[in-house]
Design an enzyme around this catalytic site. Sequence first.
Site, PDB file in Angstrom:
ATOM      1  N   GLY A 287      -9.356  -2.493  -5.658  1.00 48.94           N
ATOM      2  CA  GLY A 287      -8.011  -2.174  -6.318  1.00 48.94           C
ATOM      3  C   GLY A 287      -7.733  -0.407  -6.272  1.00 48.94           C
ATOM      4  N   CYS A 288      -6.363  -0.422  -7.059  1.00 49.87           N
ATOM      5  CA  CYS A 288      -6.182   1.094  -6.954  1.00 49.87           C
ATOM      6  C   CYS A 288      -7.238   2.131  -8.091  1.00 49.87           C
ATOM      7  CB  CYS A 288      -4.964   1.698  -7.822  1.00 49.87           C
ATOM      8  SG  CYS A 288      -4.452   0.458  -9.124  1.00 49.87           S
ATOM      9  N   TYR A 289      -7.278   1.365  -9.699  1.00 45.22           N
ATOM     10  CA  TYR A 289      -8.532   1.645 -11.071  1.00 45.22           C
ATOM     11  C   TYR A 289     -10.022   1.540 -10.434  1.00 45.22           C
ATOM     12  CZ  TYR A 289      -4.693   1.350 -14.289  1.00 45.22           C
ATOM     13  OH  TYR A 289      -3.403   1.734 -14.791  1.00 45.22           O
TER      14      TYR A 289
END
Lengths: 363, 363, 363, 363
Positions: free
Chosen positions: C166-168
């Site tokens: 995921g990005c975070y």
Amino acid sequence: MMTVEPNPKYPIVKVGVLGASGYTGAELVRLLASHGNAEIMLMTAEKNAGADFGSVFPQYAFGTFAKKLPKLIKIDEITPAQYEELDVLFCCLPHALTQEIVMKLPLDKVKVVDLSADFRLADVKTYATWYGHEHLCPDLQKEAVYGLTELMREQVGKARLVANPGCYPTAAQLPLIPLLKSGLILADDIIIDAKSGATGAGRAAKVGALYCEVTEGIHAYGVASHRHAPEIEQGLTGAAKKDIVVNFTPHLMPMSRGILESIYVKLAPGKSVADLRECLEKQYEDEPFVHVLPSGVAPQTRHVRGSNHVVMGIFEDRVPDRAIIISVIDNVVKGASGQALQNMNVMMGLPETMGLELAPVFP
Amino acid sequence: MMTVEPNPKYPIVKVGVLGASGYTGAELVRLLASHGNAEIMLMTAEKNAGADFGSVFPQYAFGTFAKKLPKLIKIDEITPAQYEELDVLFCCLPHALTQEIVMKLPLDKVKVVDLSADFRLADVKTYATWYGHEHLCPDLQKEAVYGLTELMREQVGKARLVANPGCYPTAAQLPLIPLLKSGLILADDIIIDAKSGATGAGRAAKVGALYCEVTEGIHAYGVASHRHAPEIEQGLTGAAKKDIVVNFTPHLMPMSRGILESIYVKLAPGKSVADLRECLEKQYEDEPFVHVLPSGVAPQTRHVRGSNHVVMGIFEDRVPDRAIIISVIDNVVKGASGQALQNMNVMMGLPETMGLELAPVFP
Amino acid sequence: MMTVEPNPKYPIVKVGVLGASGYTGAELVRLLASHGNAEIMLMTAEKNAGADFGSVFPQYAFGTFAKKLPKLIKIDEITPAQYEELDVLFCCLPHALTQEIVMKLPLDKVKVVDLSADFRLADVKTYATWYGHEHLCPDLQKEAVYGLTELMREQVGKARLVANPGCYPTAAQLPLIPLLKSGLILADDIIIDAKSGATGAGRAAKVGALYCEVTEGIHAYGVASHRHAPEIEQGLTGAAKKDIVVNFTPHLMPMSRGILESIYVKLAPGKSVADLRECLEKQYEDEPFVHVLPSGVAPQTRHVRGSNHVVMGIFEDRVPDRAIIISVIDNVVKGASGQALQNMNVMMGLPETMGLELAPVFP
Amino acid sequence: MMTVEPNPKYPIVKVGVLGASGYTGAELVRLLASHGNAEIMLMTAEKNAGADFGSVFPQYAFGTFAKKLPKLIKIDEITPAQYEELDVLFCCLPHALTQEIVMKLPLDKVKVVDLSADFRLADVKTYATWYGHEHLCPDLQKEAVYGLTELMREQVGKARLVANPGCYPTAAQLPLIPLLKSGLILADDIIIDAKSGATGAGRAAKVGALYCEVTEGIHAYGVASHRHAPEIEQGLTGAAKKDIVVNFTPHLMPMSRGILESIYVKLAPGKSVADLRECLEKQYEDEPFVHVLPSGVAPQTRHVRGSNHVVMGIFEDRVPDRAIIISVIDNVVKGASGQALQNMNVMMGLPETMGLELAPVFP
């Protein structure tokens, strides 16, 4: 967002808002909040019926004014008694549905300011052409007054049903109608290049209105096919006393509020830009909301943001016999809810600027 | 931002950048970074001399490509030997200073692509009128080639000094020159309503370019007085073989990159919008960077962002005998550094698209 | 957006994209466009099946590269032969649906890089808790490799199924995992305050993602309940060899691309900020995409925009024994499609940076 | 922007504004415009002396209220008689200069609300450390009242010199002071992650504040070194009755107005998030401007834009014994000019909300 003290010199106006969950509904509430002499009796929102207005627009989840707002209900839930208790009803509903609702209202009891396009076009055939269905109440159309306040003040004052002008048409007609009436510009070569903020697209969830699709870019839309073209043409035709077709090209740009229209016109033979300036300055010199900037100064949308003001600049073109008029408004205020409130004030005999004294919010 | 492998079929071009601390300088570096066959030998920045480029543009404070960039120096520090070692020199300096510098360069050794306005106007009197001082090297002006690549490819290929076109003139001339040459539109009624992003104002610290002064609003500037007007008129006059004065009205809007021009034209007698479309489609059918959209589709600046592409849409107006042409570019790429690199490629016999294959960055 | 010449030293990789009509799909195409050695064989989009990709993402309506893109089809239309022809399949589908699709794929023939969350959580119970349904293919989960490339390169190189982070979690784990592994920070007091651009919300039409709802403001969302929390905790727990719960508070702000995470940590007894810096500098000194800024310099999201870079700054806090780590990525690139392509490169034995050499786009 | 009718129940307050050409000056004027009982007698602006306010802030180039504004003058031009005619003087001057000016004012005649930092720090040594020079009037410092209105109302009411709080400290102290006073949170582990709009940087021309440098990105600045840290610590130390050092990390993001602070705190032993909520709800239940949102609802800066409201949300963390408090204000209103006007109202015995009833402007 607090309760503003009423001005005892004037009556309290009881108002309702149909379709309060859109941006124009929220803006009406914002303006009414600083009106003092208006009381919001009912607000509808079909999908959000039963909810607090503050759950739909969280800026109304707190504060003394917000706490007094009525709960959102469905239109069907409104009783005849509730309608009759109202002085003014603002309609912020989609077109077509608006005609259906308005034709059933007790107009002898409650005055209506309609923010949709449903009563703006006097010619019901033009309406049918552009909106894709027959007008449902052509008789009512006859009595509807087009509420471009500064130019229709007297008629608005006597009206039961005011068709509040579209945002683009407001910014276009205020400069153009006086110029055409005075014969200062040619009627057959008017180009209106309009730039609008994204509130114009409403609060419905559409991919084209997503942040990532609007920010940091610009594009034209509805080229030569936008429904505000016939509305503008209707006003200009009336002013020029001859049929007018205009070029009207709207663009969507990354700002929430604001419309800027760059209007390119040809001077009538022997006329000068100074004549145009004189005409508009004279026309609007006593108007609280319409202002002509000094020569050489260009108006900016941000300087009218949040306010009901209209600001115009007039420029000589390098092309001989041409002039450029630039007109800015906040599309949500003067282009919608502000002008609606201005019309309400006129209809109810209140000071026209009541609730609209707000200074622009810049930066 | 990494070292791209050179294509062994082509030579390595040694380049310098004068005035590398502005936005066009940074963009040149970005594009050269993915060129492969270009090596940056020197970069100047008067105020930041001695510093790493990455301290001026932090996106170059890391990565393998960035590490190989030369330190910023002052123009005065460049030795003759350094100039002679170069194949191409990009000038991103202010006008007037540019002429001073370029007139002293060994043009027989190093080719110059000038991104300023200093060599764009063939008529030195026009230059003096609009830029406020006499041209310093009128002889050099005679040999300068106006680098609107698609329309001047052959001349650019032979040039020692290329005047890279302005951003607004690029977006205006690419559609208008072919139409005027073909006699499809009238020469005396051209209106160019342009909307630009804020990089066009450069990186100098000015109140008018502050975030809070640009965001969420729009305004016109330089109305009937912008210096790109004579540049556009020069190109159109050449195409029409008659003197042309245009309406050119630029607007500043909240986006970093992009120009959209809505161009309002009158059809020549007997001509149709289909004729315009056919003309432009034919003109650009083999061009890698210029594209005509299908009927009814409006171009958006965001769809060319970060790329060297030019995209046009052509629309029939509701006003009889009028057409609307909408043209978009990224002002920093095709409107400045991208076209400069394209010109370098042409001048050096490299594939014209080298370093410019980047797809638009959307969203 | 042109055809980039393939590097003859490496094979051509045939790829497919399931769910190409979202932002991550479009970004994959953008990056693949400058890869050279990748050929897009198929692209799916359920709602837009039958359409050109350029009608969904107009930046692909022109250019030579765009013309070679396959038409969008439905997943059901893909034949077994088509799957087997592929080398790598990128899945950009919603969670749950992803498991359904992937479990039927011929993984012995085609490698998968999954951009959804469906294979990121090794513990299928945790998956069920946070995603609201049982994992559909727990056996496949066992072989899935978590594709945080810099820290999992070897495993990714051998994987058939890579769960793209995921990005975070990407921005959080790259700095925190080495620090926890080295015992330099305490495991029980990690606060991650994250700010994300709006592409993170995807391209679905939602009121909360409208321009007018996102511009000129900020708010936290998913406070103490965001699904990326367990993903981050999984990585940190593995590094610390003890159970970790973190504070993770994401905020939505007006930018299209970018994530900035301000991470507040407590130093382990006797450790200093210099130790943290040394650890991260050593960890990433040879990495092409991960960079530690010099002391005192704060990273900005705009300086990695459009690129696969990760940039970190490390700061001493005024509060004793505390440090601040700031980490930025482009959420669509390193936080999604860029890392996916990086993983593809590793899986296929191509140079890891291929197609990812793009410099950041600033301004 | 029109003349609002005065409320006859209250006197007319005569005010002056020193340093009216910055954003806080303009905002004071905006708020005073809807106050009714305030008359602006003088306004200064060194660089723009002699000009109309409307030439500096074009939103005041039109309208009845604007026409009554005095011309801008230099501070030196103010006569003693002019000072003595005033009831309240707002100082919007740079630090250091402020002390120079204020120490010469006839404070027995005119009350001062100072919007600079020059009288905010009670300890003149702390002032010298953070502002780089000795305090010029330590005696005056002793009588200055820190104008965090809700918590200092009584003292403000008696003050001759009010130090208007900084924007960040306002948003931080309103939630934290009551919690520390009640012993509900630990004093030694407070982390304040703050995000601010660009008006906070003022209207001076700086590269870092240009549109292209601020839009579409975020970065931290002044990490562990921002001058608002000691101001916050002063307030918290007073509340906790023990020395407090906080982590305070401000970020600049693309919005004009607004501050959001995500505050991470540790609960005191045995205390719960419910206790925090109860404390803050009780503290602010009768306050017109401070509001605690229901459980689970996160505040947004845009919902207080243009208004004097403070909105807080309180959240349980997944990390045991931790809580998250999110606080939003409009930095130009409650964080500067709005609180200044609120203080003026208190000092002059007017209703505290006068001129501040404006609803938030959203969208």
